[in-house]
Design a protein around this motif. Structure first.
Motif, PDB file in Angstrom:
ATOM      1  N   LEU A 107       0.797  -1.219   0.000  1.00 18.00           N
ATOM      2  CA  LEU A 107       0.000   0.000   0.000  1.00 18.00           C
ATOM      3  C   LEU A 107       0.833   1.275   0.000  1.00 18.00           C
ATOM      4  CD1 LEU A 107      -2.834  -1.050   2.439  1.00 18.00           C
ATOM      5  CD2 LEU A 107      -2.933  -0.875  -0.037  1.00 18.00           C
ATOM      6  N   PHE A 108       2.168   1.173   0.034  1.00 20.76           N
ATOM      7  CA  PHE A 108       2.988   2.370   0.094  1.00 20.76           C
ATOM      8  C   PHE A 108       3.364   2.831  -1.306  1.00 20.76           C
ATOM      9  CE2 PHE A 108       3.813   3.356   4.427  1.00 20.76           C
ATOM     10  CZ  PHE A 108       3.542   2.176   5.104  1.00 20.76           C
ATOM     11  N   ASP A 109       3.324   4.143  -1.483  1.00 17.78           N
ATOM     12  CA  ASP A 109       3.739   4.735  -2.749  1.00 17.78           C
ATOM     13  C   ASP A 109       5.258   4.644  -2.861  1.00 17.78           C
ATOM     14  OD1 ASP A 109       4.732   7.642  -3.981  1.00 17.78           O
ATOM     15  OD2 ASP A 109       3.157   6.616  -5.127  1.00 17.78           O
ATOM     16  N   ALA A 110       5.749   4.169  -3.997  1.00 11.35           N
ATOM     17  CA  ALA A 110       7.184   3.917  -4.168  1.00 11.35           C
ATOM     18  C   ALA A 110       8.014   5.181  -3.992  1.00 11.35           C
ATOM     19  CB  ALA A 110       7.445   3.302  -5.542  1.00 11.35           C
ATOM     20  N   GLU A 111       7.564   6.281  -4.571  1.00 11.89           N
ATOM     21  CA  GLU A 111       8.335   7.534  -4.477  1.00 11.89           C
ATOM     22  C   GLU A 111       8.329   8.078  -3.056  1.00 11.89           C
ATOM     23  OE1 GLU A 111       8.575  11.835  -6.712  1.00 11.89           O
ATOM     24  OE2 GLU A 111       7.648  10.123  -7.718  1.00 11.89           O
ATOM     25  N   ALA A 112       7.169   7.978  -2.391  1.00 14.53           N
ATOM     26  CA  ALA A 112       7.092   8.452  -1.004  1.00 14.53           C
ATOM     27  C   ALA A 112       7.988   7.603  -0.112  1.00 14.53           C
ATOM     28  CB  ALA A 112       5.648   8.402  -0.514  1.00 14.53           C
ATOM     29  N   ALA A 113       8.040   6.287  -0.359  1.00 15.10           N
ATOM     30  CA  ALA A 113       8.903   5.408   0.432  1.00 15.10           C
ATOM     31  C   ALA A 113      10.373   5.771   0.224  1.00 15.10           C
ATOM     32  CB  ALA A 113       8.654   3.958   0.047  1.00 15.10           C
ATOM     33  N   ALA A 114      10.754   6.075  -1.020  1.00 13.99           N
ATOM     34  CA  ALA A 114      12.142   6.453  -1.300  1.00 13.99           C
ATOM     35  C   ALA A 114      12.508   7.754  -0.606  1.00 13.99           C
ATOM     36  CB  ALA A 114      12.352   6.574  -2.812  1.00 13.99           C
ATOM     37  N   GLU A 115      11.606   8.713  -0.611  1.00  9.59           N
ATOM     38  CA  GLU A 115      11.871   9.983   0.074  1.00  9.59           C
ATOM     39  C   GLU A 115      12.034   9.780   1.569  1.00  9.59           C
ATOM     40  OE1 GLU A 115      12.554  12.978  -1.026  1.00  9.59           O
ATOM     41  OE2 GLU A 115      12.522  12.170  -3.050  1.00  9.59           O
ATOM     42  N   GLU A 116      11.231   8.877   2.140  1.00  9.07           N
ATOM     43  CA  GLU A 116      11.335   8.622   3.577  1.00  9.07           C
ATOM     44  C   GLU A 116      12.655   7.932   3.900  1.00  9.07           C
ATOM     45  OE1 GLU A 116       8.596   6.877   7.228  1.00  9.07           O
ATOM     46  OE2 GLU A 116       7.758   7.159   5.228  1.00  9.07           O
ATOM     47  N   MET A 117      13.111   7.047   3.023  1.00 13.37           N
ATOM     48  CA  MET A 117      14.407   6.409   3.230  1.00 13.37           C
ATOM     49  C   MET A 117      15.526   7.452   3.210  1.00 13.37           C
ATOM     50  SD  MET A 117      14.331   3.028   3.616  1.00 13.37           S
ATOM     51  CE  MET A 117      15.752   2.241   2.875  1.00 13.37           C
ATOM     52  N   ARG A 118      15.462   8.402   2.265  1.00 10.49           N
ATOM     53  CA  ARG A 118      16.491   9.448   2.201  1.00 10.49           C
ATOM     54  C   ARG A 118      16.465  10.324   3.438  1.00 10.49           C
ATOM     55  NH1 ARG A 118      14.312   9.691  -3.238  1.00 10.49           N
ATOM     56  NH2 ARG A 118      15.747   8.619  -4.659  1.00 10.49           N
ATOM     57  N   ALA A 119      15.264  10.618   3.919  1.00 14.10           N
ATOM     58  CA  ALA A 119      15.146  11.461   5.111  1.00 14.10           C
ATOM     59  C   ALA A 119      15.738  10.787   6.341  1.00 14.10           C
ATOM     60  CB  ALA A 119      13.670  11.800   5.371  1.00 14.10           C
ATOM     61  N   ARG A 120      15.809   9.455   6.314  1.00 14.65           N
ATOM     62  CA  ARG A 120      16.342   8.713   7.460  1.00 14.65           C
ATOM     63  C   ARG A 120      17.776   8.241   7.234  1.00 14.65           C
ATOM     64  NH1 ARG A 120      12.284   7.605  11.080  1.00 14.65           N
ATOM     65  NH2 ARG A 120      10.189   8.051  10.321  1.00 14.65           N
ATOM     66  N   GLY A 121      18.440   8.785   6.195  1.00 15.56           N
ATOM     67  CA  GLY A 121      19.866   8.541   6.017  1.00 15.56           C
ATOM     68  C   GLY A 121      20.238   7.432   5.071  1.00 15.56           C
ATOM     69  N   TYR A 122      19.314   7.016   4.201  1.00 16.18           N
ATOM     70  CA  TYR A 122      19.618   5.967   3.227  1.00 16.18           C
ATOM     71  C   TYR A 122      19.308   6.459   1.815  1.00 16.18           C
ATOM     72  CZ  TYR A 122      20.107   2.356   6.844  1.00 16.18           C
ATOM     73  OH  TYR A 122      20.517   1.612   7.906  1.00 16.18           O
ATOM     74  N   GLU A 123      20.173   6.087   0.874  1.00 13.63           N
ATOM     75  CA  GLU A 123      19.931   6.369  -0.541  1.00 13.63           C
ATOM     76  C   GLU A 123      19.616   5.048  -1.233  1.00 13.63           C
ATOM     77  OE1 GLU A 123      19.159   8.156  -3.947  1.00 13.63           O
ATOM     78  OE2 GLU A 123      19.685   9.241  -2.096  1.00 13.63           O
ATOM     79  N   PRO A 124      18.345   4.832  -1.659  1.00 16.64           N
ATOM     80  CA  PRO A 124      17.993   3.572  -2.312  1.00 16.64           C
ATOM     81  C   PRO A 124      18.820   3.343  -3.572  1.00 16.64           C
ATOM     82  CG  PRO A 124      16.017   4.774  -1.658  1.00 16.64           C
ATOM     83  CD  PRO A 124      17.173   5.712  -1.479  1.00 16.64           C
ATOM     84  N   LEU A 125      19.270   2.091  -3.784  1.00 18.23           N
ATOM     85  CA  LEU A 125      20.060   1.722  -4.953  1.00 18.23           C
ATOM     86  C   LEU A 125      19.217   1.050  -6.017  1.00 18.23           C
ATOM     87  CD1 LEU A 125      23.244   0.337  -3.151  1.00 18.23           C
ATOM     88  CD2 LEU A 125      22.844   2.641  -4.022  1.00 18.23           C
ATOM     89  N   VAL A 126      18.021   0.600  -5.644  1.00 16.03           N
ATOM     90  CA  VAL A 126      17.089  -0.034  -6.584  1.00 16.03           C
ATOM     91  C   VAL A 126      15.700   0.519  -6.295  1.00 16.03           C
ATOM     92  CG1 VAL A 126      18.478  -2.142  -6.731  1.00 16.03           C
ATOM     93  CG2 VAL A 126      16.650  -1.982  -5.028  1.00 16.03           C
ATOM     94  N   PRO A 127      14.752   0.360  -7.212  1.00 13.48           N
ATOM     95  CA  PRO A 127      13.386   0.830  -6.949  1.00 13.48           C
ATOM     96  C   PRO A 127      12.761   0.122  -5.745  1.00 13.48           C
ATOM     97  CG  PRO A 127      13.714   0.392  -9.289  1.00 13.48           C
ATOM     98  CD  PRO A 127      14.913  -0.147  -8.586  1.00 13.48           C
TER      99      PRO A 127
END
Length: 391
Positions: A138-158
């Protein structure tokens, strides 16, 4: 429908078999959950939740289909606002996807959603089409990626599509590449392994070095005013000699920087500074500013008020710019003799420097301003004399 009031989960049993739609809270986890389930028997969801520390906030009887319909309506609204899931599957294996943080939504607000969805439900229940949606998708992929960046991670794959699936990412702090899950990261349960190790090592090193560092600072004549952090971090301390505070690093003190800057040669105490100024011909008109390079309001022996510095006095200055100078400076009497020899009569005392303007009277009677530098370069007449000579 019969609403049940707040209370322990053990007091909600009924003789009927109709399911309950309930809202429960957990004080320790600061969580609220909505769900449905039977209220009797050892397999009751509510009894299972009670063993984990959950407390009933409110519940109502529904028919099986209506309870599911209302629950899904409430969950749709919570997920649409990105309020759930809050807890992870590791913390709460059953029902983790239906949990929210009480810091973001209260039990009162969740129950208000239940009542609103109940009013919207038709009198004659019509089952919803399709299977029950899976919370992991149920999570939006782009919103999940932004939340990962906000918590100190840069996603390497979608986005992998599920909140509990591993997600190859790079730590933006140390650059280490790992495979955390979105759920663990967003709930604060999984940080970068390398960063955690370094933080733990730094904490152990600090704890081991702190007693030695404090001993070195005290031996150098300083009293630490805050706990030791690292050797390169400014450390607030107080000099035991002069009582002034400063912020050197432990590394500087350990490598020989054992003198307080206010007690060193670049600084002085007030009594010594005033003695030096008086010896140089200056009378301080305000307290010592604290450093040798700070401007100090004083009165020169000639009566002129100036802003000078103790560092100037220590370098050899013994008067203001209008005082008679030695060591290459022109004496006022000698300067006046040079001006008279050039045909000018001084109307005021020598200003102090050869480039200063000096009010004089020319031999023709005209008042002019000259400089001793100009006289030495050959000036012997004023502008009026020069004009008459040309005519």
């Amino acid at each position: 429908m019969r609403p049940h009031q707040r209370g322990g989960l053990g007091r909600i049993g009924t003789a009927g078999s109709s399911p309950l739609l309930y809202v429960i809270t957990h004080r320790e986890w600061n969580a609220v959950k909505v769900g449905i389930g039977a209220c009797t028997g050892y397999t009751s969801r509510l009894l299972q939740h009670e063993l984990q520390g959950w407390e009933l906030y409110r519940a109502s009887d529904f028919t099986t289909g209506a309870a599911y319909d209302v629950e899904q309506g409430v969950l749709d609204r919570l997920r649409g606002a990105k309020l759930c899931p809050f807890l992870t599957k590791d913390v709460m294996p059953n029902g983790w996807s239906e949990t929210c943080s009480t810091d973001r939504v209260t039990a009162d607000e969740v129950w208000a959603m239940v009542e609103e969805e109940t009013r919207r439900a038709p009198d004659d229940y019509a089952p919803r089409a399709g299977a029950r949606p899976r919370a992991a998708f149920l999570f939006d992929a782009e919103a999940a990626a932004e939340e990962m960046r906000a918590r100190g991670y840069e996603p390497l794959v979608p986005y992998p599509g599920r909140t509990n699936a591993t997600w190859p990412s790079r730590c933006t702090t140390c650059g280490h590449e790992g495979r955390p899950t979105f759920n663990a990261v967003r709930n604060g349960g999984q940080g970068c392994r390398i960063c955690r190790t370094r933080a733990a090592q730094a904490k152990r090193a600090t704890a081991a070095t702190a007693p030695k560092a404090e001993g070195v600072m005290r031996a150098a004549g300083f009293e630490p005013l805050e706990p030791y952090s690292t050797s390169q971090t400014p450390w607030r301390r107080r000099c035991t000699a002069c009582g002034r505070e400063s912020t050197p690093t432990y590394s500087n003190v350990r490598n020989g920087g054992t003198r307080c800057r206010f007690c060193s040669s670049k600084s002085s105490n007030a009594e010594q500074a005033e003695t030096e100024m008086h010896a140089a011909g200056f009378e301080p008109l305000e307290p010592y500013p604290g450093r040798t390079t700070d401007p100090w309001h004083c009165r020169c022996s000639c009566g002129n008020e100036v802003m000078t510095r103790l560092s100037f006095v220590r370098s050899g200055t013994t008067g203001c710019k209008k005082c008679p100078r030695t060591g290459g400076r022109t004496d006022p009497a000698k300067a006046a003799a040079e001006v008279r020899q050039a045909g000018f009569d001084p109307l005021e005392t020598y200003p102090g420097k050869t480039t200063d303007r000096w009010r004089c009277r020319c031999a023709c009677g005209t008042k002019v301003t000259v400089t001793l530098t100009g006289i030495r370069r050959g000036r012997t007449r004023c502008g009026t004399c020069s004009k008459d000579h040309t005519d």
